[in-house]
Scaffold this active site. Sequence first.
Site, PDB file in Angstrom:
ATOM      1  N   ASP A   5       0.950  -1.147  -0.099  1.00  0.00           N
ATOM      2  CA  ASP A   5      -0.279  -0.073  -0.300  1.00  0.00           C
ATOM      3  C   ASP A   5       0.820   1.085   0.162  1.00  0.00           C
ATOM      4  OD1 ASP A   5      -3.151   1.012   1.040  1.00  0.00           O
ATOM      5  OD2 ASP A   5      -2.347   1.644   2.183  1.00  0.00           O
ATOM      6  N   GLU A  18       0.802  -0.382  -5.197  1.00  0.00           N
ATOM      7  CA  GLU A  18      -0.280   0.305  -6.295  1.00  0.00           C
ATOM      8  C   GLU A  18       0.655   1.720  -5.508  1.00  0.00           C
ATOM      9  OE1 GLU A  18      -3.765   2.735  -3.583  1.00  0.00           O
ATOM     10  OE2 GLU A  18      -2.315   2.288  -2.098  1.00  0.00           O
TER      11      GLU A  18
END
Length: 743
Positions: A415, A468
């Site tokens: 993330d 990401e």
Amino acid sequence: MTEAADILYGVEADAMNALIEGRHGDPFSILGFHQGVDGRCTVRTYLPGAMRVEILDRDSGLPLAQANLLHPAGLFGAVLAERRAYSLRIQWPDAIQVTPDPYSFPPLLGELDLHLIAEGTHYDLTQALGANPTNVEDVSGVRFAVWAPNASRVSVVGDFNAWDGRRHPMRLRRQAGVWEIFIPHLTVGERYKFEILDRFGNRLPQKADPVARAAEPAPSTASVVASSESFRWNDHAWMDTRRGAEQLGKALSIYEVHAGSWLRDMEDGGRALDWVELSQRLIPYVSEMGFTHVELLPIMEHPFGGSWGYQPLGLFAPTGRYGTPDDFAYFVDRCHEQGIGVILDWVPAHFPTDVWGLARFDGTALYEHEDPKEGFHRDWNTLIYNLGRREVKGFLIASALEWLDRYHVDGLRVDAVASMLYRDYSRPEGEWIPNHHGGRENLEAIEFFKHLNSIVHERHAHVLMIAEESTAFPNITRSASEGGLGFDMKWNMGWMHDTLHYMSEDPVYRKYHHGSMTFGMSYTYSERFILPFSHDEVVHGKGSLLGKMPGDEWQKIANLRALFGFMWGHPGKKLLFMGCEIGQRSEWNHDGSVEWDVLDEASHTGVQRLVCDLNRIYRHFPCLQHGDTAPDGFEWAVADDAEHSVLAMLRFDATRRSAALVVSNFTPVFREGYRIGVPFNGRWRQILNTDASVYGGAGTHFGDRATDDFPAHGRAQSLLLDLAPLSTLMFFFGDEEVSNPEG
């Protein structure tokens, strides 16, 4: 009774007072066995609240000596004739306890463990730090160890000692800054924390274990002793197949799930399902829908449910919200038995400021940066890991490996990578510190990702590491040896934003935004991409995926079907957040559930069946897989018809002997006799029509098409097609067997 002075031989008054007051940093120098007067052995034990203590032979249980009360606070001691293994018989006000003395055991962590911890290269960190059930000298118990190099005293506290930090102060292994102690007779399931005094002797809020493998369900915050026994796995066939598989050239269709809100038990107060229940409900659903993988929003322990797991504090512990660590392992095992891979979202970018967590863990900025210009993230009010510290890098890499090693997870989606790569990320001028070259790149984070991915792939060659990352930072998916960061895949955020922007436009205006749908192909092969319609696009007032579509109810549904057809035909792996596959009307609510009741309507059932068939088609036809990462697997058939908002793509297999034609009409206008040039002469079989009645469409039925010798789009032969409004068609040329959902 022996004189107290003999038992306290060699103990200074100041040292004894520090022990009594719970501020002595070396309790083993006073407690346990020590050489006394005239070569005799003394035993000392500090047991606040105890009424009487007797020393017993550990093997026979026979009494050796009655301990003297040396200090009214609970310091006891006795003199023994010789050194031997012993236990303590302790009379408490309401119970009798017999236990070996924790201070009679030697140091437990080996020199190699300590060296690797100090170097930040102990990648099996839960075997060294945390709480480990074990046997020492044939005594069962739990060995605790924690990294807190700047503390002046660390104790283990829990129900077993009434959360009294005076009872079990730990031994400092100075070369690594690690504190350890073995407490006999403790078992799996015990709650515990660490009580820490900073370097000035100030008592900090009790801290949860950073390396705990289990934790209490929120809102409670204690760590829990987890079993050291391995889960009994039944996924050997899956793991063997995974090791021999080439993942990047195959179909990859991911169903993104928030475990707590996929389905709630409304007959039990609307509670979330646990891992066993999810195994019974979610896994069959994912299998029936044809997805290859399920991706779980972070399931690492996190204090605030509203963060969806993206502000974790327990990077080694599955959250207690849905069951035990073994329950989570069972879920993964069942996924693998059903042929479904498991990807976890993993957050090494930041952590919350909760006082019982990592923040100023030993009274200093241990895991974070001292300077808020480096160490505080304004967007999320979180602290940023100090990747310039080798122990912190090792801690994070060990966390990643824990999920892959212990839980057989098939991939990690990392993330907020962009926030880590740039020192000025979301910071105004003057509020960030340049790197040593004066630039904005975070060089420590770059090296961290290279090292992380190299170590992961060295241990697990076929595990997927997914970034990401929302910027144009180069070479995200190039190997570290070639100068890249070493990820396998990257979310294509640009494609997602451009596509949703285009689809949200009224069809009459789409011709002015045609480039939004073609621009992505100009960089598609610069990285290996996943096309994501994720949770981030259906929260915070953005509305649902269906809600972004313009027009009346029929047009919204038709737009969504056409979009899914285009997405599955476009190069790139696929990711879809739960609820999108049924055309959920409302945006996602983490306190609620997917709106399964919309499946009472045929139009939504049709969308669900379409996604199922798209997955089946994607997995069946190699030509729809090869071009995901290989440039020779894609060509535009029609890219420039902005006036009619028509796009057509050709997808080829590796041999270029078979191909798929994907044609999308993004206007509510029927296009009759639309000619498209194709590379192969012969019969092109229709494999999908998003306007088919089985998908809730108007039921237009065009069927297979044969080419004619009419040149078009630079090709010698062409197909003459009819295009239904707001629809996507797929045709196939080749030898594979074709099953048409329309019959």
